[in-house]
Write a protein that holds these residues in place. Sequence first.
Motif, short mmCIF file in Angstrom:
data_model
loop_
_atom_site.label_atom_id
_atom_site.label_comp_id
_atom_site.label_asym_id
_atom_site.label_seq_id
_atom_site.Cartn_x
_atom_site.Cartn_y
_atom_site.Cartn_z
N ASN A 159 30.85 -0.94 -29.80
CA ASN A 159 31.04 0.37 -29.08
C ASN A 159 31.87 0.42 -27.85
OD1 ASN A 159 28.74 0.87 -30.86
ND2 ASN A 159 27.19 0.83 -28.91
N ILE A 160 32.19 -0.69 -27.05
CA ILE A 160 32.77 -0.73 -26.03
C ILE A 160 34.45 -0.67 -26.57
CG2 ILE A 160 33.35 -3.17 -25.44
CD1 ILE A 160 32.48 -2.41 -22.69
N GLU A 161 34.59 -1.29 -27.70
CA GLU A 161 36.08 -1.23 -28.41
C GLU A 161 36.23 0.20 -28.53
OE1 GLU A 161 36.39 -4.08 -31.32
OE2 GLU A 161 36.06 -5.62 -30.04
N THR A 162 35.47 0.82 -29.20
CA THR A 162 35.54 2.22 -29.68
C THR A 162 35.77 2.96 -28.30
OG1 THR A 162 33.90 2.02 -31.71
CG2 THR A 162 34.55 4.12 -30.76
N LEU A 163 34.88 2.97 -27.16
CA LEU A 163 35.26 3.85 -26.33
C LEU A 163 36.57 3.37 -25.60
CD1 LEU A 163 31.77 3.64 -24.64
CD2 LEU A 163 32.74 5.64 -25.70
N ALA A 164 36.79 2.27 -25.46
CA ALA A 164 38.39 2.02 -24.81
C ALA A 164 39.37 2.47 -25.33
CB ALA A 164 38.39 0.33 -24.91
N SER A 165 39.20 2.37 -27.04
CA SER A 165 40.32 3.33 -27.67
C SER A 165 40.28 4.81 -27.29
CB SER A 165 39.89 2.96 -29.27
OG SER A 165 41.04 3.62 -30.05
N LYS A 166 39.07 5.16 -27.40
CA LYS A 166 38.88 6.71 -26.97
C LYS A 166 39.39 7.02 -25.67
CE LYS A 166 37.44 10.94 -27.77
NZ LYS A 166 38.59 11.89 -28.50
N ALA A 167 39.17 6.09 -24.78
CA ALA A 167 39.66 6.16 -23.35
C ALA A 167 41.15 6.17 -23.31
CB ALA A 167 39.14 5.06 -22.40
N GLN A 168 41.78 5.48 -24.13
CA GLN A 168 43.34 5.15 -24.22
C GLN A 168 43.84 6.46 -24.93
OE1 GLN A 168 44.79 1.85 -26.38
NE2 GLN A 168 46.62 1.45 -25.32
N GLU A 169 43.18 6.92 -26.08
CA GLU A 169 43.72 8.19 -26.50
C GLU A 169 43.74 9.35 -25.49
OE1 GLU A 169 41.77 11.10 -29.92
OE2 GLU A 169 41.76 9.02 -30.38
N THR A 170 42.63 9.50 -24.83
CA THR A 170 42.44 10.59 -23.82
C THR A 170 43.56 10.40 -22.69
OG1 THR A 170 39.95 10.77 -24.59
CG2 THR A 170 40.79 11.67 -22.37
N GLN A 171 43.85 9.23 -22.55
CA GLN A 171 44.59 8.93 -21.22
C GLN A 171 46.18 9.56 -21.74
OE1 GLN A 171 43.97 4.89 -20.25
NE2 GLN A 171 42.99 5.34 -18.36
N HIS A 172 46.42 9.24 -23.02
CA HIS A 172 47.67 9.56 -23.61
C HIS A 172 47.85 11.16 -23.58
CE1 HIS A 172 49.44 5.72 -24.39
NE2 HIS A 172 48.27 5.43 -24.97
N GLU A 173 46.63 11.78 -23.94
CA GLU A 173 46.60 13.22 -24.16
C GLU A 173 46.71 13.75 -22.77
OE1 GLU A 173 43.00 13.97 -25.99
OE2 GLU A 173 43.45 13.21 -28.20
N LEU A 174 46.16 13.26 -21.91
CA LEU A 174 46.34 13.55 -20.46
C LEU A 174 47.51 13.58 -20.08
CD1 LEU A 174 44.42 14.95 -18.26
CD2 LEU A 174 43.70 12.73 -17.65
N GLN A 175 48.02 12.53 -20.22
CA GLN A 175 49.58 12.18 -19.84
C GLN A 175 50.54 13.13 -20.43
OE1 GLN A 175 50.33 10.08 -17.35
NE2 GLN A 175 52.62 10.75 -17.36
#
Length: 142
Positions: free
Chosen positions: A117-133
């Motif tokens: 779960n934490i790996e999935t969330l970390a991936s989603k956080a990274q994806e969201t950070q890229h979208e935000l950037q």
Amino acid sequence: MVEKEQQEVQQKYILLQMIENQMRQIEQDIREISNRNQDLSLLKNHLDTLKESQANVKLKAPIGAGIYVDAELKNSKDVFINIGAGVIVKKTIPEAKSIIDKQIGEMERALDQLSKNIETLASKAQETQHELQHLMNTEHEH
């Protein structure tokens, strides 16, 4: 920045904060389960020591909050286990160790799932950070 883009940036920030909060909660759950696993392993060692003990041995028995009473071990072959709802059953030490092994197995499976779960969330956080950037870079271009 166009109002639509501002809303999108704001939504991404909120999503990122939610993900980070979930990750912190999972990390805390992992620590708690790991501590419980250590306690159960220690308990198994205590059961082994108890099994080797002779009957009629004097010892200090904990009654809670770091308080002990003098006691005498009458039977070193059986233990009593709280199985829930205040129900206590008598088990042999091997039976008790088997129950503990099952609990440890369940916790290890839970730890595996939490790690996934934490790996999935970390991936989603990274994806969201890229979208935000990307959104922020788009803003500077306008």
